[in-house]
Design a protein around this motif. Structure first.
Motif, PDB file in Angstrom:
ATOM      1  N   GLY A 124      60.769  94.304  69.149  1.00  0.00           N
ATOM      2  CA  GLY A 124      61.331  94.963  70.335  1.00  0.00           C
ATOM      3  C   GLY A 124      60.289  95.673  71.180  1.00  0.00           C
ATOM      4  N   ASP A 125      59.135  95.975  70.584  1.00  0.00           N
ATOM      5  CA  ASP A 125      58.059  96.612  71.351  1.00  0.00           C
ATOM      6  C   ASP A 125      57.367  95.553  72.204  1.00  0.00           C
ATOM      7  OD1 ASP A 125      58.725  98.775  69.868  1.00  0.00           O
ATOM      8  OD2 ASP A 125      56.723  99.157  69.056  1.00  0.00           O
ATOM      9  N   GLU A 126      56.979  95.970  73.404  1.00  0.00           N
ATOM     10  CA  GLU A 126      56.227  95.052  74.267  1.00  0.00           C
ATOM     11  C   GLU A 126      55.009  95.787  74.799  1.00  0.00           C
ATOM     12  OE1 GLU A 126      58.512  93.205  77.348  1.00  0.00           O
ATOM     13  OE2 GLU A 126      60.188  92.777  76.007  1.00  0.00           O
ATOM     14  N   THR A 127      53.878  95.143  74.732  1.00  0.00           N
ATOM     15  CA  THR A 127      52.646  95.740  75.264  1.00  0.00           C
ATOM     16  C   THR A 127      51.867  94.688  76.041  1.00  0.00           C
ATOM     17  OG1 THR A 127      52.517  97.233  73.364  1.00  0.00           O
ATOM     18  CG2 THR A 127      50.520  96.989  74.673  1.00  0.00           C
ATOM     19  N   TYR A 128      51.462  95.079  77.231  1.00  0.00           N
ATOM     20  CA  TYR A 128      50.668  94.184  78.079  1.00  0.00           C
ATOM     21  C   TYR A 128      49.430  94.945  78.548  1.00  0.00           C
ATOM     22  CZ  TYR A 128      55.298  92.018  78.496  1.00  0.00           C
ATOM     23  OH  TYR A 128      56.516  91.466  78.239  1.00  0.00           O
ATOM     24  N   ILE A 129      48.291  94.289  78.422  1.00  0.00           N
ATOM     25  CA  ILE A 129      47.072  94.874  78.995  1.00  0.00           C
ATOM     26  C   ILE A 129      46.476  93.843  79.949  1.00  0.00           C
ATOM     27  CG2 ILE A 129      44.760  95.792  78.550  1.00  0.00           C
ATOM     28  CD1 ILE A 129      45.756  96.813  75.875  1.00  0.00           C
ATOM     29  N   TYR A 130      46.282  94.273  81.179  1.00  0.00           N
ATOM     30  CA  TYR A 130      45.726  93.401  82.213  1.00  0.00           C
ATOM     31  C   TYR A 130      44.419  93.988  82.733  1.00  0.00           C
ATOM     32  CZ  TYR A 130      49.865  90.463  82.567  1.00  0.00           C
ATOM     33  OH  TYR A 130      50.864  89.567  82.300  1.00  0.00           O
ATOM     34  N   LEU A 131      43.489  93.094  83.019  1.00  0.00           N
ATOM     35  CA  LEU A 131      42.216  93.518  83.602  1.00  0.00           C
ATOM     36  C   LEU A 131      42.024  92.784  84.926  1.00  0.00           C
ATOM     37  CD1 LEU A 131      39.867  93.359  80.462  1.00  0.00           C
ATOM     38  CD2 LEU A 131      40.797  95.414  81.521  1.00  0.00           C
ATOM     39  N   LEU A 132      41.441  93.468  85.897  1.00  0.00           N
ATOM     40  CA  LEU A 132      41.127  92.822  87.175  1.00  0.00           C
ATOM     41  C   LEU A 132      39.612  92.804  87.359  1.00  0.00           C
ATOM     42  CD1 LEU A 132      42.445  91.685  89.864  1.00  0.00           C
ATOM     43  CD2 LEU A 132      41.687  93.819  90.857  1.00  0.00           C
ATOM     44  N   GLU A 133      39.102  91.604  87.587  1.00  0.00           N
ATOM     45  CA  GLU A 133      37.659  91.487  87.811  1.00  0.00           C
ATOM     46  C   GLU A 133      37.370  91.437  89.302  1.00  0.00           C
ATOM     47  OE1 GLU A 133      35.496  88.479  85.779  1.00  0.00           O
ATOM     48  OE2 GLU A 133      36.540  88.832  83.899  1.00  0.00           O
ATOM     49  N   SER A 134      36.275  92.066  89.685  1.00  0.00           N
ATOM     50  CA  SER A 134      35.837  92.017  91.082  1.00  0.00           C
ATOM     51  C   SER A 134      34.314  91.996  91.078  1.00  0.00           C
ATOM     52  CB  SER A 134      36.359  93.244  91.837  1.00  0.00           C
ATOM     53  OG  SER A 134      35.896  93.242  93.161  1.00  0.00           O
ATOM     54  N   LEU A 144      50.771  98.329  80.210  1.00  0.00           N
ATOM     55  CA  LEU A 144      52.220  98.552  80.279  1.00  0.00           C
ATOM     56  C   LEU A 144      52.752  98.438  78.859  1.00  0.00           C
ATOM     57  CD1 LEU A 144      52.679  96.128  83.237  1.00  0.00           C
ATOM     58  CD2 LEU A 144      53.375  98.508  83.386  1.00  0.00           C
ATOM     59  N   SER A 145      53.528  99.408  78.448  1.00  0.00           N
ATOM     60  CA  SER A 145      54.027  99.368  77.079  1.00  0.00           C
ATOM     61  C   SER A 145      55.446  99.916  77.022  1.00  0.00           C
ATOM     62  CB  SER A 145      53.093 100.195  76.192  1.00  0.00           C
ATOM     63  OG  SER A 145      53.640 100.332  74.917  1.00  0.00           O
ATOM     64  N   MET A 146      56.238  99.293  76.192  1.00  0.00           N
ATOM     65  CA  MET A 146      57.606  99.764  76.032  1.00  0.00           C
ATOM     66  C   MET A 146      57.968  99.706  74.559  1.00  0.00           C
ATOM     67  SD  MET A 146      61.082  98.304  77.671  1.00  0.00           S
ATOM     68  CE  MET A 146      61.292  97.142  76.355  1.00  0.00           C
ATOM     69  N   SER A 147      58.398 100.827  74.034  1.00  0.00           N
ATOM     70  CA  SER A 147      58.790 100.890  72.631  1.00  0.00           C
ATOM     71  C   SER A 147      60.192 101.488  72.586  1.00  0.00           C
ATOM     72  CB  SER A 147      57.778 101.763  71.880  1.00  0.00           C
ATOM     73  OG  SER A 147      58.096 101.792  70.526  1.00  0.00           O
ATOM     74  N   PRO A 148      61.227 100.647  72.462  1.00  0.00           N
ATOM     75  CA  PRO A 148      62.604 101.155  72.502  1.00  0.00           C
ATOM     76  C   PRO A 148      62.821 102.282  71.487  1.00  0.00           C
ATOM     77  CG  PRO A 148      62.605  98.773  72.532  1.00  0.00           C
ATOM     78  CD  PRO A 148      61.202  99.187  72.251  1.00  0.00           C
ATOM     79  N   GLY A 149      63.486 103.315  71.929  1.00  0.00           N
ATOM     80  CA  GLY A 149      63.722 104.468  71.063  1.00  0.00           C
ATOM     81  C   GLY A 149      62.566 105.445  71.039  1.00  0.00           C
ATOM     82  N   ASP A 150      61.468 105.082  71.638  1.00  0.00           N
ATOM     83  CA  ASP A 150      60.309 105.983  71.636  1.00  0.00           C
ATOM     84  C   ASP A 150      59.911 106.319  73.086  1.00  0.00           C
ATOM     85  OD1 ASP A 150      58.107 107.447  71.027  1.00  0.00           O
ATOM     86  OD2 ASP A 150      56.872 105.774  70.331  1.00  0.00           O
TER      87      ASP A 150
ATOM     88  N   LYS B 142      46.068 105.058  71.769  1.00  0.00           N
ATOM     89  CA  LYS B 142      47.283 105.030  70.951  1.00  0.00           C
ATOM     90  C   LYS B 142      48.053 103.720  71.171  1.00  0.00           C
ATOM     91  CE  LYS B 142      51.818 107.152  70.569  1.00  0.00           C
ATOM     92  NZ  LYS B 142      52.822 107.906  71.317  1.00  0.00           N
ATOM     93  N   VAL B 143      48.235 103.373  72.456  1.00  0.00           N
ATOM     94  CA  VAL B 143      49.047 102.188  72.761  1.00  0.00           C
ATOM     95  C   VAL B 143      48.309 100.911  72.359  1.00  0.00           C
ATOM     96  CG1 VAL B 143      50.259 100.933  74.568  1.00  0.00           C
ATOM     97  CG2 VAL B 143      50.201 103.415  74.628  1.00  0.00           C
ATOM     98  N   THR B 144      47.007 100.871  72.617  1.00  0.00           N
ATOM     99  CA  THR B 144      46.268  99.651  72.259  1.00  0.00           C
ATOM    100  C   THR B 144      46.189  99.483  70.742  1.00  0.00           C
ATOM    101  OG1 THR B 144      44.216 100.882  72.531  1.00  0.00           O
ATOM    102  CG2 THR B 144      44.833  99.446  74.340  1.00  0.00           C
ATOM    103  N   ARG B 145      46.104 100.616  70.039  1.00  0.00           N
ATOM    104  CA  ARG B 145      46.066 100.536  68.572  1.00  0.00           C
ATOM    105  C   ARG B 145      47.391  99.978  68.047  1.00  0.00           C
ATOM    106  NH1 ARG B 145      43.734 105.613  65.346  1.00  0.00           N
ATOM    107  NH2 ARG B 145      42.081 105.307  66.841  1.00  0.00           N
ATOM    108  N   LYS B 146      48.444 100.474  68.677  1.00  0.00           N
ATOM    109  CA  LYS B 146      49.784 100.004  68.305  1.00  0.00           C
ATOM    110  C   LYS B 146      49.903  98.500  68.591  1.00  0.00           C
ATOM    111  CE  LYS B 146      54.413 101.858  68.966  1.00  0.00           C
ATOM    112  NZ  LYS B 146      55.199 102.732  69.849  1.00  0.00           N
ATOM    113  N   ALA B 147      49.357  98.121  69.745  1.00  0.00           N
ATOM    114  CA  ALA B 147      49.385  96.698  70.114  1.00  0.00           C
ATOM    115  C   ALA B 147      48.550  95.896  69.131  1.00  0.00           C
ATOM    116  CB  ALA B 147      48.867  96.522  71.535  1.00  0.00           C
ATOM    117  N   GLY B 148      47.468  96.499  68.667  1.00  0.00           N
ATOM    118  CA  GLY B 148      46.598  95.833  67.691  1.00  0.00           C
ATOM    119  C   GLY B 148      47.348  95.546  66.414  1.00  0.00           C
ATOM    120  N   LEU B 149      48.162  96.525  65.985  1.00  0.00           N
ATOM    121  CA  LEU B 149      48.988  96.317  64.791  1.00  0.00           C
ATOM    122  C   LEU B 149      49.979  95.189  65.062  1.00  0.00           C
ATOM    123  CD1 LEU B 149      49.728 100.020  63.781  1.00  0.00           C
ATOM    124  CD2 LEU B 149      48.144  98.445  62.691  1.00  0.00           C
TER     125      LEU B 149
END
Lengths: 191, 187
Positions: A124-134, A144-150, B142-149
């Motif tokens: 149920g947790d979702e985590t996205y990491i985006y990088l922009l190169e220039s 962006l991160s979403m952890s339901p209940g947290d 914290k979030v990246t570590r969680k994502a790492g798990l």
């Protein structure tokens, strides 16, 4: 012909001056790596648990103030133009309303050429990491991160970014507040 | 005494010396007589007198000293060359306009930046900003570590460990448990 060289020099100098001043006055919203959080309207602003907005001049002051005590942190801050953090609590809140907003932000990032670095969906947790190169360098990082209940978190960092250095600094911080939502004075926490 | 009569053309030819006071009496009288009877020529006379008055009313600039010097030197027989005249063509005008524009934009921008920038940093504000910046990095960690798990659980376990366990179990004829249970056992 006698006047050509001085004239061309004057025009060149004027154009250089214009370019220099225009560069100095470049707005944050025009910077590559900037995420328009207000436009994306991810979380209701009056319900944010933590909100951090640090811009270039303030980050420069932070860099100057921490130069002696923490040179690595200072050098990271000196390269940054903006740090934005928004934390929205999801305790006792139905996260179904937040999920499409996260999806909309992800879509926006991909449309603007951001590259997905981490994309995790786990229990149920979702985590996205985006990088922009220039110009061959990383100019923006968005998490962006979403952890339901947290909680749901969005972080946007603009400027000269070295992810490894950021990670190293983050590991060294060990802020106990993060176990529970922090109540920093500058970071907005509604009563 | 009879006054000679003149035509309009003759009268107009005499007007200029008449206005300048240079016309002999013998010619001036016939002209005056003609002007009394001819409204067109009288109008021409009024116009000529007005032009003369207004020309005299114009300011008379002083002669520049360098011109006087040049005249004096010429009078001595010296050859005085004219100085090279500076050209101020379109290029110079464009350069000047560009410089003015640059100064206006640059000055405005500088003024705007100075207006926005506080003169002296407030130590409290800087200390708070430092704490906020550290907090932002800690959140990132914290979030990246969680994502790492999550990566470990999602990628390694589901796609590598569990399939490997299944294939081993199948080959041994033992595999029956659903994936979740297998996962728990592996932990």
């Amino acid at each position: 012909m006698m006047t050509r060289r001085p004239v061309l020099s004057s025009i060149l100098a004027a154009l250089l001056f214009l370019a220099a001043t225009a560069g100095g006055a470049q707005r944050l919203t025009d910077q590559p790596g900037y995420l328009p959080l207000e436009q994306l309207n991810l979380f209701p602003s009056d319900e944010l648990e933590v909100e951090i907005n640090l811009d270039g001049p303030l980050l420069n002051m932070v860099a100057a103030a921490t130069k002696k005590e923490d040179p690595e942190f200072s050098s990271v801050m000196a390269g940054l133009k903006s740090i934005k953090v928004q934390v929205f609590p999801l305790k006792g809140v139905d996260s179904a309303g937040i999920k499409p907003r996260i999806g909309r932000a992800v879509h926006w990032l991909e449309e603007k050429g951001w590259k997905s670095t981490i994309r995790v969906k786990d229990k149920g947790d979702e985590t996205y990491i985006y990088l922009l190169e220039s110009g061959g360098k990383i100019a923006g990082l968005t998490l962006l991160s979403m952890s339901p209940g947290d909680e749901a978190v969005v972080i946007n960092i603009v400027g000269r970014i070295d992810p490894a250095q950021l990670g190293r600094l983050g590991q060294n911080l060990h802020l106990p507040q993060l176990q529970k939502v922090p109540t920093q004075g500058g970071a907005k926490k509604p009563e | 005494m009879t006054i000679e009569t003149i035509t309009c053309d003759e009268a107009l030819d005499l007007l200029e010396p008449f206005v300048d006071g240079e016309l002999p009496f013998a010619q001036a009288e016939p002209l005056r007589s003609h002007l009394q009877g001819c409204r067109a020529c009288a109008g021409e006379l009024a116009l000529a007198e007005r032009i003369r008055r207004e020309l005299r009313a114009l300011p008379q600039p002083d002669c520049p000293p360098e011109v006087i010097e040049r005249v004096v030197r010429s009078g001595r027989g010296e050859v005085v060359p004219f100085p090279a005249r500076r050209r101020s063509g379109w290029r110079v005008r464009i350069a000047a306009a560009a410089a003015v524009l640059a100064l206006a934009v640059g000055g405005g921008s500088l003024f705007f930046n100075l207006q926005q920038r506080p003169d002296r940093p407030d130590p409290t504000q800087v200390a708070q900003a430092t704490r906020d910046a550290r907090l932002a990095l800690a959140y990132l960690d914290k979030v990246t570590r969680k994502a790492g798990l999550g990566v470990r659980d999602e990628v390694l376990e589901k796609r590598l460990v569990i399939p490997a366990a299944r294939s081993v179990s199948r080959s041994l004829g033992e595999f029956q448990a659903p994936a979740d249970e297998t996962r728990k056992e592996l932990r």
